[in-house]
Design an enzyme around this catalytic site. Structure first.
Site, PDB file in Angstrom:
ATOM      1  N   GLU A 152       0.828  -1.209   0.000  1.00  0.00           N
ATOM      2  CA  GLU A 152       0.000   0.000   0.000  1.00  0.00           C
ATOM      3  C   GLU A 152       0.865   1.263   0.000  1.00  0.00           C
ATOM      4  O   GLU A 152       1.655   1.471   0.926  1.00  0.00           O
ATOM      5  CB  GLU A 152      -0.890   0.006   1.253  1.00  0.00           C
ATOM      6  CG  GLU A 152      -1.764   1.239   1.342  1.00  0.00           C
ATOM      7  CD  GLU A 152      -2.795   1.155   2.458  1.00  0.00           C
ATOM      8  OE1 GLU A 152      -2.649   0.289   3.336  1.00  0.00           O
ATOM      9  OE2 GLU A 152      -3.732   1.969   2.441  1.00  0.00           O
ATOM     10  N   GLU A 158       2.786   9.906   6.973  1.00  0.00           N
ATOM     11  CA  GLU A 158       2.844   8.644   7.725  1.00  0.00           C
ATOM     12  C   GLU A 158       4.044   7.791   7.348  1.00  0.00           C
ATOM     13  O   GLU A 158       4.382   6.850   8.060  1.00  0.00           O
ATOM     14  CB  GLU A 158       1.572   7.822   7.483  1.00  0.00           C
ATOM     15  CG  GLU A 158       0.307   8.467   8.007  1.00  0.00           C
ATOM     16  CD  GLU A 158      -0.917   7.594   7.749  1.00  0.00           C
ATOM     17  OE1 GLU A 158      -0.937   6.441   8.193  1.00  0.00           O
ATOM     18  OE2 GLU A 158      -1.844   8.061   7.078  1.00  0.00           O
ATOM     19  N   ASP A 185      -5.101   3.552  -1.773  1.00  0.00           N
ATOM     20  CA  ASP A 185      -6.077   3.996  -0.771  1.00  0.00           C
ATOM     21  C   ASP A 185      -6.439   5.431  -1.157  1.00  0.00           C
ATOM     22  O   ASP A 185      -5.547   6.293  -1.256  1.00  0.00           O
ATOM     23  CB  ASP A 185      -5.386   3.922   0.605  1.00  0.00           C
ATOM     24  CG  ASP A 185      -6.247   4.416   1.762  1.00  0.00           C
ATOM     25  OD1 ASP A 185      -7.042   5.349   1.554  1.00  0.00           O
ATOM     26  OD2 ASP A 185      -6.076   3.896   2.879  1.00  0.00           O
ATOM     27  N   HIS A 188      -4.863   8.318   0.902  1.00  0.00           N
ATOM     28  CA  HIS A 188      -3.447   8.618   0.623  1.00  0.00           C
ATOM     29  C   HIS A 188      -3.288   9.212  -0.780  1.00  0.00           C
ATOM     30  O   HIS A 188      -2.506  10.127  -0.993  1.00  0.00           O
ATOM     31  CB  HIS A 188      -2.603   7.348   0.746  1.00  0.00           C
ATOM     32  CG  HIS A 188      -2.657   6.719   2.100  1.00  0.00           C
ATOM     33  ND1 HIS A 188      -2.292   7.385   3.238  1.00  0.00           N
ATOM     34  CD2 HIS A 188      -3.034   5.479   2.513  1.00  0.00           C
ATOM     35  CE1 HIS A 188      -2.439   6.587   4.289  1.00  0.00           C
ATOM     36  NE2 HIS A 188      -2.892   5.427   3.882  1.00  0.00           N
ATOM     37  N   HIS A 211      -8.577   0.689  -1.011  1.00  0.00           N
ATOM     38  CA  HIS A 211      -9.189   1.265   0.189  1.00  0.00           C
ATOM     39  C   HIS A 211      -9.929   2.538  -0.199  1.00  0.00           C
ATOM     40  O   HIS A 211      -9.400   3.372  -0.939  1.00  0.00           O
ATOM     41  CB  HIS A 211      -8.115   1.622   1.234  1.00  0.00           C
ATOM     42  CG  HIS A 211      -7.669   0.462   2.057  1.00  0.00           C
ATOM     43  ND1 HIS A 211      -6.508   0.470   2.799  1.00  0.00           N
ATOM     44  CD2 HIS A 211      -8.270  -0.744   2.289  1.00  0.00           C
ATOM     45  CE1 HIS A 211      -6.399  -0.694   3.439  1.00  0.00           C
ATOM     46  NE2 HIS A 211      -7.444  -1.446   3.135  1.00  0.00           N
ATOM     47  N   ARG A 217     -10.722  11.362   5.516  1.00  0.00           N
ATOM     48  CA  ARG A 217     -10.681   9.980   5.981  1.00  0.00           C
ATOM     49  C   ARG A 217     -11.983   9.531   6.640  1.00  0.00           C
ATOM     50  O   ARG A 217     -12.013   8.540   7.359  1.00  0.00           O
ATOM     51  CB  ARG A 217      -9.488   9.724   6.919  1.00  0.00           C
ATOM     52  CG  ARG A 217      -9.004   8.304   6.740  1.00  0.00           C
ATOM     53  CD  ARG A 217      -7.672   7.971   7.327  1.00  0.00           C
ATOM     54  NE  ARG A 217      -7.145   6.841   6.573  1.00  0.00           N
ATOM     55  CZ  ARG A 217      -5.995   6.251   6.778  1.00  0.00           C
ATOM     56  NH1 ARG A 217      -5.214   6.648   7.751  1.00  0.00           N
ATOM     57  NH2 ARG A 217      -5.609   5.239   6.036  1.00  0.00           N
ATOM     58  N   GLU A 246     -11.939   2.050   4.624  1.00  0.00           N
ATOM     59  CA  GLU A 246     -11.044   2.118   5.787  1.00  0.00           C
ATOM     60  C   GLU A 246     -11.140   3.559   6.281  1.00  0.00           C
ATOM     61  O   GLU A 246     -10.437   4.449   5.808  1.00  0.00           O
ATOM     62  CB  GLU A 246      -9.622   1.765   5.364  1.00  0.00           C
ATOM     63  CG  GLU A 246      -8.688   1.656   6.563  1.00  0.00           C
ATOM     64  CD  GLU A 246      -7.258   1.510   6.131  1.00  0.00           C
ATOM     65  OE1 GLU A 246      -6.611   0.531   6.512  1.00  0.00           O
ATOM     66  OE2 GLU A 246      -6.765   2.394   5.390  1.00  0.00           O
TER      67      GLU A 246
HETATM   68  C1  LER Z   1      -3.503   1.285   6.312  1.00  0.00           C
HETATM   69  O1  LER Z   1      -4.300   0.665   5.344  1.00  0.00           O
HETATM   70  C2  LER Z   1      -3.344   2.711   6.002  1.00  0.00           C
HETATM   71  O2  LER Z   1      -3.979   3.243   5.143  1.00  0.00           O
HETATM   72  C3  LER Z   1      -2.376   3.489   6.758  1.00  0.00           C
HETATM   73  O3  LER Z   1      -2.704   4.838   6.738  1.00  0.00           O
HETATM   74  C4  LER Z   1      -2.157   3.033   8.163  1.00  0.00           C
HETATM   75  O4  LER Z   1      -1.880   4.130   8.988  1.00  0.00           O
HETATM   76 MN    MN Z   2      -5.314   2.106   3.774  1.00  0.00          MN
END
Ligand code: LER
Ligand code: MN
Length: 286
Positions: A152, A158, A185, A188, A211, A217, A246
């Protein structure tokens, strides 16, 4: 494409998963809302019964498309790029320990935060060597069980590397293992990608899991991400995997889960139903 929702097998500081409830009742609740899948975030597979999860999922009529592993990094500091070789070993062992449960559940294994950052004083080349060696071993063990892994891309706040689809696709090329793919995701991507649909297209050869979260979020519909073109892009790519929410459980698990499916489900069916359902007169009426 199937909608799924991420829940944690135990309490965690990672807030973008449902947690603190009985797993079987969460799974039943999500199935009742219409989710086809439930993604499981698991810190330590030794503390969790994959059989019980499999039974709860099967009774509710849902699949478990993927297992998330990032809690081992967040709660215990396990990372495949730790400068401490003992920590690298423990991170690799933890990922390997997930394989049995992944096989039982028919799930992909997610490698996100547990890959670890590039440590200060180590440098990207050395961190990449450690990561590629560990992922190669894990991929071969996974392959012997018929399992797949997804990496991912995680935003810059992060993780200090592997932030974009292109960076992870390059890593996959260097890795050269057929059973390792990518998990974009939308949370992100909204930070890192200039064009989300275009990034999904570049990920397509290895796009096995996605995701979904809005720009803040929270549940889709709470922020400023437009899911319509994203889902249309996934549909045009023939993506048949899970779109797994998520998200922060705001204002509550029940509300966030209900809002997510209310927002996304109509977009999944739009492509099939829109033309046939709309009367021609209205369609042309501007
Ligand atoms: C985990 O799937 C994710 O998206 C990360 O941001 C975990 O902090
Ligand atoms: Mn994620």
């Amino acid at each position: 494409m199937k909608l799924a929702y991420a829940i944690s097998a135990s309490p965690t500081r990672f807030a973008a998963v449902a947690q603190g409830r009985d797993l079987a009742s969460s799974i039943r609740h999500l199935a009742g809302l219409g989710y086809a899948g439930v993604e499981l975030a698991i810190r330590d597979p030794a503390q969790v019964s994959a059989d019980e999860i499999a039974e709860a999922a099967s009774r509710a009529g849902v699949t478990v498309p993927a297992i998330g592993t990032g809690q081992a990094y967040l709660e215990e500091g396990l990372a495949l790029t730790s400068p401490d070789p003992a920590v690298r070993e423990r991170a690799a062992a933890r990922l390997e320990a997930h394989l049995q449960g992944a096989e039982r559940l028919g799930a992909l294994l997610i490698v996100g935060l547990i890959h670890g950052p590039v440590p200060p004083d180590v440098g990207r080349d050395r961190a990449a060597e450690w990561l590629l060696a560990a992922l190669g071993r894990l991929a071969r063990r996974a392959r012997s069980r018929g399992l797949r892994i997804v990496i991912e891309p995680i935003n810059r706040y992060e993780s200090n590397w592997l932030n974009t689809v292109d960076e992870v696709m390059d890593l996959l090329t260097r890795l050269g293992e057929e059973n390792v793919g990518i998990l974009p995701d939308t949370f992100h991507m909204n930070i890192e990608e200039p064009d989300l649909s275009e990034a999904l297209r570049r990920a397509r050869p290895r796009l096995w899991h996605v995701h979904a979260a809005d720009s803040n979020r929270q549940a889709p519909g709470s922020g400023h991400l437009d899911f319509r073109p994203l889902i249309a892009a996934l549909g045009a790519l023939g993506y048949g995997g899970a779109l797994s929410a998520e998200i922060l459980q705001l204002p509550s698990f029940e509300t966030a889960a209900a809002q997510t499916i209310r927002t996304l489900a109509p977009l999944l069916s739009t492509r099939r139903t829109r033309r046939s359902n709309k009367p021609a007169a209205r369609r042309n009426a501007g």
